[in-house]
Each structure stands twice: as C-alpha cells, then as structure tokens.
Write an enzyme that holds these catalytic residues in place. Structure first.
Site, PDB file in Angstrom:
ATOM      1  N   GLY A 119      -2.604  -9.590   0.700  1.00 51.71           N
ATOM      2  CA  GLY A 119      -3.022  -8.351   1.358  1.00 51.71           C
ATOM      3  C   GLY A 119      -1.950  -7.574   2.091  1.00 51.71           C
ATOM      4  O   GLY A 119      -2.198  -6.437   2.490  1.00 51.71           O
ATOM      5  N   ARG A 123       1.559  -9.328  -4.170  1.00 51.26           N
ATOM      6  CA  ARG A 123       2.188  -8.008  -4.183  1.00 51.26           C
ATOM      7  C   ARG A 123       3.443  -7.946  -3.306  1.00 51.26           C
ATOM      8  O   ARG A 123       4.479  -7.446  -3.725  1.00 51.26           O
ATOM      9  CB  ARG A 123       1.173  -6.988  -3.640  1.00 51.26           C
ATOM     10  CG  ARG A 123       1.552  -5.533  -3.803  1.00 51.26           C
ATOM     11  CD  ARG A 123       0.555  -4.658  -3.048  1.00 51.26           C
ATOM     12  NE  ARG A 123      -0.817  -5.064  -3.250  1.00 51.26           N
ATOM     13  CZ  ARG A 123      -1.597  -4.644  -4.244  1.00 51.26           C
ATOM     14  NH1 ARG A 123      -1.133  -3.774  -5.100  1.00 51.26           N
ATOM     15  NH2 ARG A 123      -2.843  -5.072  -4.346  1.00 51.26           N
ATOM     16  N   ARG A 129      -2.301  -0.049 -13.421  1.00 50.38           N
ATOM     17  CA  ARG A 129      -2.715   0.373 -12.084  1.00 50.38           C
ATOM     18  C   ARG A 129      -2.926   1.886 -11.950  1.00 50.38           C
ATOM     19  O   ARG A 129      -3.914   2.309 -11.355  1.00 50.38           O
ATOM     20  CB  ARG A 129      -1.734  -0.134 -11.011  1.00 50.38           C
ATOM     21  CG  ARG A 129      -1.670  -1.668 -10.925  1.00 50.38           C
ATOM     22  CD  ARG A 129      -0.830  -2.173  -9.762  1.00 50.38           C
ATOM     23  NE  ARG A 129      -1.484  -1.948  -8.493  1.00 50.38           N
ATOM     24  CZ  ARG A 129      -1.220  -0.959  -7.677  1.00 50.38           C
ATOM     25  NH1 ARG A 129      -0.248  -0.108  -7.928  1.00 50.38           N
ATOM     26  NH2 ARG A 129      -1.893  -0.816  -6.554  1.00 50.38           N
ATOM     27  N   TYR A 169      -6.665   2.571 -10.880  1.00 48.46           N
ATOM     28  CA  TYR A 169      -6.914   2.941  -9.480  1.00 48.46           C
ATOM     29  C   TYR A 169      -6.366   4.317  -9.131  1.00 48.46           C
ATOM     30  O   TYR A 169      -6.403   4.705  -7.967  1.00 48.46           O
ATOM     31  CB  TYR A 169      -6.229   1.970  -8.511  1.00 48.46           C
ATOM     32  CG  TYR A 169      -6.413   0.509  -8.753  1.00 48.46           C
ATOM     33  CD1 TYR A 169      -7.663  -0.093  -8.605  1.00 48.46           C
ATOM     34  CD2 TYR A 169      -5.324  -0.295  -9.073  1.00 48.46           C
ATOM     35  CE1 TYR A 169      -7.815  -1.460  -8.793  1.00 48.46           C
ATOM     36  CE2 TYR A 169      -5.474  -1.668  -9.260  1.00 48.46           C
ATOM     37  CZ  TYR A 169      -6.718  -2.242  -9.114  1.00 48.46           C
ATOM     38  OH  TYR A 169      -6.866  -3.590  -9.290  1.00 48.46           O
ATOM     39  N   CYS A 172      -5.474   6.359 -26.785  1.00 47.35           N
ATOM     40  CA  CYS A 172      -6.517   7.368 -26.996  1.00 47.35           C
ATOM     41  C   CYS A 172      -7.483   7.326 -25.818  1.00 47.35           C
ATOM     42  O   CYS A 172      -8.680   7.066 -25.973  1.00 47.35           O
ATOM     43  CB  CYS A 172      -7.239   7.105 -28.307  1.00 47.35           C
ATOM     44  SG  CYS A 172      -6.101   7.021 -29.694  1.00 47.35           S
ATOM     45  N   GLU A 173      -6.937   7.540 -24.645  1.00 47.84           N
ATOM     46  CA  GLU A 173      -7.670   7.491 -23.384  1.00 47.84           C
ATOM     47  C   GLU A 173      -6.978   8.481 -22.470  1.00 47.84           C
ATOM     48  O   GLU A 173      -5.768   8.373 -22.257  1.00 47.84           O
ATOM     49  CB  GLU A 173      -7.520   6.104 -22.738  1.00 47.84           C
ATOM     50  CG  GLU A 173      -8.587   5.101 -23.039  1.00 47.84           C
ATOM     51  CD  GLU A 173      -9.932   5.439 -22.443  1.00 47.84           C
ATOM     52  OE1 GLU A 173     -10.007   6.288 -21.524  1.00 47.84           O
ATOM     53  OE2 GLU A 173     -10.921   4.870 -22.921  1.00 47.84           O
TER      54      GLU A 173
HETATM   55  C1  LIG Z   1      -5.352 -11.188  -5.441  1.00 47.84           C
HETATM   56  C2  LIG Z   1      -5.385 -12.252  -4.416  1.00 47.84           C
HETATM   57  C3  LIG Z   1      -4.264 -12.510  -3.634  1.00 47.84           C
HETATM   58  C4  LIG Z   1      -3.009 -11.681  -3.685  1.00 47.84           C
HETATM   59  O1  LIG Z   1      -3.226 -10.386  -3.256  1.00 47.84           O
HETATM   60  P1  LIG Z   1      -1.961  -9.406  -3.020  1.00 47.84           P
HETATM   61  O2  LIG Z   1      -2.593  -8.064  -2.867  1.00 47.84           O
HETATM   62  O3  LIG Z   1      -1.136  -9.505  -4.251  1.00 47.84           O
HETATM   63  O4  LIG Z   1      -1.268  -9.880  -1.820  1.00 47.84           O
HETATM   64  C5  LIG Z   1      -4.314 -13.583  -2.760  1.00 47.84           C
HETATM   65  N1  LIG Z   1      -5.418 -14.351  -2.651  1.00 47.84           N
HETATM   66  C6  LIG Z   1      -6.524 -14.123  -3.387  1.00 47.84           C
HETATM   67  C7  LIG Z   1      -7.684 -15.017  -3.221  1.00 47.84           C
HETATM   68  C8  LIG Z   1      -6.544 -13.075  -4.283  1.00 47.84           C
HETATM   69  O5  LIG Z   1      -7.651 -12.840  -5.003  1.00 47.84           O
END
Ligand SMILES: *Cc1c(COP(=O)(O)O)cnc(C)c1O
Length: 427
Positions: free
Chosen positions: A235, A279, A314, A318, A345-346
């Site tokens: 996150g 990420r 992505r 998104y 084709c999108e």
């Molecule tokens: C996707 C996910 C992550 C990694 O998320 P990031 O956005 O790449 O940091 C970590 N733990 C779980 C359970 C996830 O589903």
C-alpha cells in the site's frame, strides 16, 4: 515536467538494436537501493521483514535479487508459492489469499508458509485441508478495519473506508478467531490489515500501526493470545506523475516506531513488523520499452506503438498515469497533445490520453515508466498478442534476459486439436 531515467538507460538504443521491442527492463541497482532503504527504515524492529507481494512481479530473475537483499514473499496462489520458494524465499513466506481452495491451503502448508486467513469461516476450511492433527502452528488473521475507529477527519482521509472491500474480517470475528486458533494449538499468531493502496501519505502506515497496535493489546486482554507479528500489507505508493513527491520511507519507519513505543512501552508485547510491499519495491524500477509504429491524425492525434495493454494494463484498467519519455528527445519541448495507443481492437488500449509529447517519428523509442509492479504480471493475451520478455539491467549497462518473449506456440500450447498446431514456422 519530466521524470529522469536511471543512468543505465544511456544504453537503451543499443538494447533495442539487439532485442526486438517491446520489452521490459528492470534496474537492478534501483531495486536493491529501495530494499536497503526499506530495511533501514524498520531496522529498529528486530523481527522486521519484507514479504514482497509476488503478484507485482512474479519473475524469478527479480525475486532472486529480492531474496539476496533479505526479502521474503507474500503469495496468493500455488504458483506464487512455487516461484517464491524456488527463488530463495523459503522460510520467509506468508500466504495471504481469499476464497481459497483446500488444494491451495495444502500447497501453502507444504511450502511452509505462514497462513493468513481472510475470514473466520476459513479456519474450518484450513482444518479440513490440513487433515487430522496437522493444523499449522503459525497462523495470521486478516482484519478489515471498516470505518469504526477511523472517524477523525485526518485519519479518515488517510485510510478511507474499508467497509466496501471484500478482504478481511470484523473485530468480533477476529477475536473469536484467535480464541479458536488457540484451541487448535496454534503457537505463533499474526495480525494483518491492508486498508490502503498506493498511498503517498507518510502518515498512512503510522496511522494503520496505531490502530493495529491498539488491537494487539485488546486481543491480549480479551483472548489471552499474544500476537507475534503485525503485517501492514502493501500500500505504500510511488510517484507515478512527475509532480508527485516520493514517499520518505525513513519518515514512515520513524512514524511507526513512535506508534510502537507509545503502544508497547512498559508492556511485555513486542511484535515483529512485516510489510508486503510490491509497488514500492519494484514499481519505479521497471520500464516498458516500445517503438513508434506510426502516427494518425483524425479528430485527435495518435501515436501508435508496438506494445499493447496486454503488456501493461494499468492505463486501460484504471486510467492510471504512466510517464513516457521519448528517447533522444528528452530536452525537446512538447509539440502538442497526443494519445499513445497500442494495436488491440479495444478503444481503451491507450498508454496515455492527451499527453504532451515532443514530435515523434516512426522508429522512435518510448520508455513507459513505473511499470515494475502490477505491470507485465497483470497482462493478458487478448487479440492473441504474445506478451513481451523481461530483462534485468545491471549497473554496467548489460542486460540479462530473465523471461523470453511469448511465442505463438506458447499461446497455442493449451489447445485441444488434432495433430500439430504450434504456430507458423519460425514464430
Ligand atoms: C496486492 C497486495 C499487496 C501489494 O500491494 P502494493 O500496492 O503492491 O504494495 C500486498 N499484500 C496483499 C495482501 C495484496 O493483495
């Protein structure tokens, strides 16, 4: 505004001479530096561990670099468990799944991963999957904080409202879960929550930490269970846009340390901290290199490239922003706004919409930034497009192929047909 490429990209034109585009390049030194900064930020916590979210980049050539730097893995499927275990991460794995089959639980048990349960009802499933007398000794429960204790405006803005998220369980389910796990003979307990995603706010982990550390004490008081590790999930965000400020991970670690001291000073609780960053660890260090195929001017101006959303989904999925550098024209001012499009084709197969770019010509190389996590791994094969290969760029500018490009034979390998169907000769 612009974003710098790492110095190894001085070699990108040479790479493209030897390697047909499109292809992914990962900057090894960049990945290593980020992992080291992450470990330094949490070095105050003796048990700290990073469990890299394998789904972000499930390529052994990358996982091995991470394993060398001390990372373990967060896995959500049998294949991710296999990839991580065979990339040097065995003994440092957590299985964070949801809607899990018994076969997957058995794979996780066999791999020796800590098991993170998404719901109270999964305790019975795990028991059934494990078989008599073989319930795992290390189990974690995934909490969904909802909006209950996060009502102050500041924290609310950081955490959002997780009630709409399918992941995790309520607090009462969590407490009942730990009581049940204790009766089943579990010896090491974890607490997990991941209410946020791609947060550039340095207060996100500290706020989550304060919430979870208070819960660790409540769990102890209510159930007698001692939590051995607290897992914040992933996150932490990355600066996709040139105007975004990168997260100061040292400040995040320090914020979590303060929350830890406030919660646990004078108690006998000292849980280890785990993170499952995907990420943050590899996202900024992966690049999709693609070539301009042509231009088109109708109601809008288009630049066509040889990569598609099959290689990087992505933007299509998104509307995500990914910065684009035109090689050799880094200092050339923008000539206007264009859509950078692939060949699917999108109509959502666009890497950029209304993007200011310098004038480009057929054959120009474009580098799409921040594709190192949830990039190629999220790809697919729509329109029968083989996905591109992956390369690790070393500090001296040399490349190692870590995944070859898909062939038509790969795409046809699962077809049930009479006789040979391996694709046109030479493909
Ligand atoms: C996707 C996910 C992550 C990694 O998320 P990031 O956005 O790449 O940091 C970590 N733990 C779980 C359970 C996830 O589903």
């Amino acid at each position: 505004m612009t974003k710098q490429l790492p110095t190894v990209f001085e070699h990108v034109s040479d790479w493209a001479k030897e390697t047909p585009t499109p292809f992914y390049v990962y900057d090894e030194e960049g990945i290593r530096a980020t992992v080291r900064a992450l470990f330094a930020a949490f070095s105050w916590n003796p048990g700290y561990g990073e469990r890299y979210a394998v789904k972000a980049c499930p390529t052994p050539g990358i996982l091995r670099v991470l394993a060398e730097e001390g990372c373990g893995a967060d896995c959500a499927s049998a294949s991710e468990l296999y990839l991580a275990a065979h990339s040097g991460m065995a003994g440092r794995m957590i299985f964070t799944s949801n809607e899990t089959t018994d076969e997957e639980y058995r794979a996780a048990i066999a791999a020796g991963a800590a098991i993170n349960l998404d719901d109270f009802t999964q305790i019975a499933h795990l028991k059934r999957a494990a078989g008599p007398g073989a319930f795992p000794k290390e189990v974690c429960l995934r909490y969904n904080p909802g909006a209950s204790s996060l009502l102050d405006a500041n924290t609310q803005a950081i955490m959002g409202d997780a009630r709409g998220a399918k992941f995790g369980m309520t607090k009462s389910q969590l407490l009942a879960g730990y009581r049940t796990l204790a009766l089943l003979g579990v010896e090491r307990f974890g607490l997990h929550a991941m209410p946020g995603s791609n947060s550039l706010n340095e207060g996100y982990y500290p706020a989550l930490a304060a919430e979870l550390f208070a819960l660790v004490k409540e769990i102890k008081a209510e159930t007698g269970v001692t939590i051995h590790f607290v897992d914040f999930g992933g996150g932490v965000g990355i600066p996709y846009r040139p105007e975004d400020r990168p997260v100061d991970i040292a400040a995040v670690g320090e914020g979590v340390r303060r929350a830890y001291e406030e919660a646990f000073a004078g108690t006998d609780l000292a849980p280890a901290i785990l993170t499952e960053l995907g990420r943050f660890v590899t996202g900024p260090h992966g690049y999709l290199v693609t070539k301009v195929i042509g231009e088109k001017h109708t109601y809008k101006d288009y630049v066509g490239v040889d990569a598609t959303a099959c290689d990087l989904m992505r933007p299509a999925m998104y509307g995500a922003y990914h910065h684009i550098t035109v090689i050799g024209k880094e200092a050339v001012p923008a000539a206007g706004k264009v859509d950078v499009v692939g060949s699917l084709c999108e109509n959502n197969d666009k890497f950029a919409v209304d993007r200011e770019l310098p004038a480009v010509e057929e054959g120009d190389l474009l580098v799409i930034h921040d594709a190192g996590a949830h990039g190629r791994s999220m790809g697919y094969n729509y329109n029968g497009k083989p996905r591109c290969g992956e390369y690790l760029a070393h500090a001296d500018g040399t490349l190692t192929q870590i995944r070859r490009r898909e062939t038509l034979a790969d795409l046809f390998a699962t077809l049930d047909v009479d006789g040979e169907f391996s694709g046109p000769k030479g493909e």
